[in-house]
Design a protein around this motif. Structure first.
Motif, mmCIF file in Angstrom:
data_model
loop_
_atom_site.group_PDB
_atom_site.id
_atom_site.type_symbol
_atom_site.label_atom_id
_atom_site.label_comp_id
_atom_site.label_asym_id
_atom_site.label_seq_id
_atom_site.Cartn_x
_atom_site.Cartn_y
_atom_site.Cartn_z
ATOM 1 N N ILE A 333 62.062 82.710 38.371
ATOM 2 C CA ILE A 333 61.375 82.296 37.149
ATOM 3 C C ILE A 333 61.235 83.436 36.148
ATOM 4 O O ILE A 333 61.566 83.278 34.963
ATOM 5 C CB ILE A 333 60.005 81.693 37.484
ATOM 6 C CG1 ILE A 333 60.183 80.392 38.282
ATOM 7 C CG2 ILE A 333 59.218 81.417 36.202
ATOM 8 C CD1 ILE A 333 58.891 79.708 38.668
ATOM 9 N N GLU A 337 62.556 83.541 32.167
ATOM 10 C CA GLU A 337 61.510 83.253 31.182
ATOM 11 C C GLU A 337 61.950 83.546 29.752
ATOM 12 O O GLU A 337 61.778 82.711 28.848
ATOM 13 C CB GLU A 337 60.248 84.043 31.517
ATOM 14 C CG GLU A 337 59.064 83.718 30.616
ATOM 15 C CD GLU A 337 57.814 84.479 31.022
ATOM 16 O OE1 GLU A 337 56.719 84.065 30.588
ATOM 17 O OE2 GLU A 337 57.922 85.478 31.760
ATOM 18 N N LEU A 360 65.817 75.382 32.591
ATOM 19 C CA LEU A 360 64.528 74.920 33.115
ATOM 20 C C LEU A 360 64.733 73.787 34.105
ATOM 21 O O LEU A 360 64.084 73.742 35.165
ATOM 22 C CB LEU A 360 63.630 74.465 31.961
ATOM 23 C CG LEU A 360 62.247 73.931 32.348
ATOM 24 C CD1 LEU A 360 61.440 75.002 33.071
ATOM 25 C CD2 LEU A 360 61.490 73.442 31.111
ATOM 26 N N GLU A 361 65.653 72.874 33.784
ATOM 27 C CA GLU A 361 65.916 71.755 34.692
ATOM 28 C C GLU A 361 66.515 72.242 36.008
ATOM 29 O O GLU A 361 66.205 71.711 37.078
ATOM 30 C CB GLU A 361 66.865 70.751 34.015
ATOM 31 C CG GLU A 361 66.269 70.052 32.796
ATOM 32 C CD GLU A 361 65.072 69.185 33.162
ATOM 33 O OE1 GLU A 361 64.946 68.769 34.329
ATOM 34 O OE2 GLU A 361 64.242 68.932 32.271
ATOM 35 N N LEU A 363 65.950 75.195 37.401
ATOM 36 C CA LEU A 363 64.852 75.816 38.146
ATOM 37 C C LEU A 363 63.990 74.769 38.845
ATOM 38 O O LEU A 363 63.536 74.966 39.979
ATOM 39 C CB LEU A 363 63.987 76.661 37.205
ATOM 40 C CG LEU A 363 64.590 77.968 36.705
ATOM 41 C CD1 LEU A 363 63.676 78.604 35.658
ATOM 42 C CD2 LEU A 363 64.809 78.943 37.860
ATOM 43 N N LYS A 364 63.750 73.641 38.184
ATOM 44 C CA LYS A 364 62.937 72.575 38.762
ATOM 45 C C LYS A 364 63.618 71.988 40.004
ATOM 46 O O LYS A 364 62.955 71.717 41.022
ATOM 47 C CB LYS A 364 62.675 71.491 37.716
ATOM 48 C CG LYS A 364 61.738 71.966 36.603
ATOM 49 C CD LYS A 364 61.777 71.075 35.381
ATOM 50 C CE LYS A 364 61.146 69.730 35.619
ATOM 51 N NZ LYS A 364 61.047 68.951 34.355
ATOM 52 N N ALA A 367 63.179 74.509 42.817
ATOM 53 C CA ALA A 367 61.811 74.499 43.358
ATOM 54 C C ALA A 367 61.592 73.276 44.240
ATOM 55 O O ALA A 367 60.966 73.362 45.308
ATOM 56 C CB ALA A 367 60.808 74.520 42.222
ATOM 57 N N TRP A 373 56.860 71.806 45.186
ATOM 58 C CA TRP A 373 56.870 70.706 44.221
ATOM 59 C C TRP A 373 55.607 69.876 44.405
ATOM 60 O O TRP A 373 55.203 69.576 45.524
ATOM 61 C CB TRP A 373 58.119 69.859 44.457
ATOM 62 C CG TRP A 373 58.448 68.865 43.387
ATOM 63 C CD1 TRP A 373 58.289 67.521 43.452
ATOM 64 C CD2 TRP A 373 59.030 69.141 42.108
ATOM 65 N NE1 TRP A 373 58.717 66.924 42.297
ATOM 66 C CE2 TRP A 373 59.185 67.901 41.442
ATOM 67 C CE3 TRP A 373 59.412 70.304 41.451
ATOM 68 C CZ2 TRP A 373 59.710 67.798 40.160
ATOM 69 C CZ3 TRP A 373 59.946 70.198 40.178
ATOM 70 C CH2 TRP A 373 60.096 68.970 39.542
ATOM 71 N N THR A 395 50.852 80.928 39.231
ATOM 72 C CA THR A 395 51.788 80.283 38.309
ATOM 73 C C THR A 395 51.330 80.407 36.859
ATOM 74 O O THR A 395 52.140 80.374 35.942
ATOM 75 C CB THR A 395 51.979 78.799 38.666
ATOM 76 O OG1 THR A 395 50.713 78.121 38.589
ATOM 77 C CG2 THR A 395 52.528 78.640 40.075
ATOM 78 N N GLU A 403 55.461 74.102 34.984
ATOM 79 C CA GLU A 403 56.386 72.988 34.829
ATOM 80 C C GLU A 403 57.511 73.054 35.855
ATOM 81 O O GLU A 403 57.973 72.021 36.346
ATOM 82 C CB GLU A 403 56.972 72.964 33.415
ATOM 83 C CG GLU A 403 57.850 71.755 33.170
ATOM 84 C CD GLU A 403 58.276 71.593 31.718
ATOM 85 O OE1 GLU A 403 59.061 70.661 31.442
ATOM 86 O OE2 GLU A 403 57.822 72.391 30.879
ATOM 87 N N VAL A 404 57.931 74.264 36.206
ATOM 88 C CA VAL A 404 58.991 74.414 37.208
ATOM 89 C C VAL A 404 58.578 73.776 38.526
ATOM 90 O O VAL A 404 59.389 73.145 39.215
ATOM 91 C CB VAL A 404 59.326 75.908 37.416
ATOM 92 C CG1 VAL A 404 60.245 76.092 38.625
ATOM 93 C CG2 VAL A 404 59.984 76.479 36.165
#
Length: 486
Positions: A333, A337, A360-361, A363-364, A367, A373, A395, A403-404
């Motif tokens: 992350i 950033e 970002l997507e 990274l999600k 995670a 999650w 976080t 958000e991640v």
């Protein structure tokens, strides 16, 4: 060697636990109901034994939930914590009443409650004893010699405050009624608090003796910590969290439990015990007494063993997840950033600003694959409120991190509401895609004429209209409205 009294000769001295002073129960419930305390409404009392063969009283039926197993396996961790907190808040409310304002002057026997309790349960035990248990004799002696100096305190106490003596709302973590006022009297309120929390110190050698019994304890139970419940109780009563002589009251609770267990076994030997497993109660008397002795020597209390000097105490799983979160943020992350912030800066005046950066997507998805999650939701993550608080602290050091991990506002709050109170249809349509990160939600707080950051200023109203609700008000600006809300 001390002579062991003949339990058969003395068994007739044991007061049966089914004997009830129903006139006292009716009186205390009537006073509490009038004061707004959650008890069933007492409807009538009849002292004429010719009606049904004994005196009796009738009270209003209360529809709700009663949990016979104190580990509350029927509900998830979040609701379980809320139910225990509701119990402790209700107990604090009970102890806050003024006896005179309730009209209960003379309800108890006056000062000296602790001394009477020690004497009463010692007599019960002696009358039921079938063998010599040194720990019981030592504990009785210690209690008699260490009575609290404030034994003159007189508050209304329940006497048997357990979660299975409570009726909760059918769907909410709210106390509707406290039952079983047989042992209620005036005395020291900490006796109730100790009895309600004694399971935190349960001897590991004693296994479950059956649901619905006073000894029906499970080896593991996810509830708020002992320290949290005591803190809540003290805050509600506006008293100091340093509870003087609490070791006495915990030791007294275990002496009381041991005496009860001995009485159950004595009735088994006589052939009139109600519990099917009453023959097992003999083997728990000694470990209960030994735990009482051990607690009597403590000057401070904690439900688990913690590192000295540690202010907040996470569970093992909480510590493991926090470590994984820290490693994930350091490895993935933080390096991303600047690039993600750059994306929003460069597209600040175009339609692209409403879209999620591809990085970002990614990274999600990473995670989610790591199990990091929806950490905010106890029923999914298995984390306590304290566990997640320390994770959220971590976080919160990075703008994009919440958000991640799908732990960002307003989605977290909206998901919690849907999880706790949504219908199955609502959960399928809204909650499931939110939990999967497929949609976003919004939150409408701001109103045009008031400072809405203070919720007490809000003018919007909601009223039930049959099976629907009517919302009357105006909202100005909505967080999360951009992007892909559904």
């Amino acid at each position: 060697m001390k002579a062991v009294p003949d339990w058969r000769a003395q068994a007739s001295q044991i007061q049966p636990f089914t004997f009830r002073r129903v006139d006292r129960e009716y009186r205390v419930q009537k006073a509490l109901f009038s004061a707004g305390f959650p008890v069933p409404e007492p409807l009538l009392y009849c002292s004429d034994v010719s009606v049904i063969g004994t005196e009796f009283y009738v009270m209003q039926h209360v529809q709700g939930r009663i949990f016979r197993d104190i580990s509350l396996p029927e509900v998830g961790p979040a609701e379980r914590s809320a139910l225990y907190i509701a119990m402790i808040e209700t107990l604090a409310l009970l102890h806050s009443f003024n006896l005179q304002s309730l009209g209960l002057q003379g309800y108890g026997r006056g000062p000296g409650y602790c001394k009477r309790q020690v004497s009463t349960w010692k007599k019960q035990y002696d009358a039921a004893a079938h063998t010599d248990i040194p720990a019981m004799n030592q504990l009785a002696k210690w209690l008699a010699n260490n009575l609290p100096p404030d034994d003159n305190e007189e508050s209304l106490i329940h006497g048997d405050m357990r979660i299975d003596n409570i009726i909760f709302h059918p769907t909410e973590a709210r106390v509707l009624a406290v039952l079983d006022w047989e042992l209620s009297t005036t005395g020291h309120p900490l006796a109730d608090l100790a009895y309600a929390t004694q399971f935190y110190f349960w001897p590991t050698s004693i296994k479950n003796l059956g649901q619905g019994t006073i000894l029906g304890f499970k080896d593991t139970i996810e509830t708020p910590s002992f320290e949290e419940l005591v803190s809540i109780y003290c805050r509600c009563r506006r008293i100091n969290t340093t509870l003087s002589n609490f070791n006495f009251f915990l030791a007294l609770s275990y002496f009381k439990l041991a005496s009860i267990a001995q009485g159950v076994y004595a009735r088994y030997l006589l052939g009139n015990a109600a519990a099917e497993n009453s023959h097992e109660f003999a083997k728990v008397v000694e470990p209960l007494a030994e735990r009482g002795l051990e607690l009597s020597k403590r000057s401070s209390f904690s439900s688990t063993q913690h590192i000295s000097g540690e202010l907040f105490h996470q569970s093992r799983k909480g510590r493991e997840i926090l470590l994984k979160v820290k490693q994930f943020m350091k490895q993935h992350i933080y390096p991303a950033e600047k690039e993600i912030i750059k994306y929003y800066t460069e597209h600040g005046s175009t339609e692209e600003k409403w879209k999620k950066p591809p990085l970002l997507e990614r990274l999600k998805e990473m995670a989610k694959a790591e199990g990091l999650w929806n950490l905010f939701l106890p029923d999914i993550s298995g984390l306590s409120q304290l566990d997640y608080a320390l994770i959220a602290e971590e976080t919160g050091k990075c703008l994009i991190a919440p958000e991640v991990f799908n732990c960002h506002a307003p989605d977290t709050g909206n998901m919690e509401v849907l999880h706790m109170y949504g219908t199955e249809e609502q959960k399928k349509e809204w909650l499931e895609p939110l939990l999967e990160g497929k949609i976003s939600s919004c939150f409408c707080m701001t109103e045009p004429d008031v400072a809405s950051s203070d919720a007490t200023n809000m003018q919007c109203t909601i009223e039930r209209d049959g099976n629907s609700y009517v919302i009357n008000g105006k909202k100005w600006w909505s967080s999360g409205e951009c992007g892909n809300p559904k």
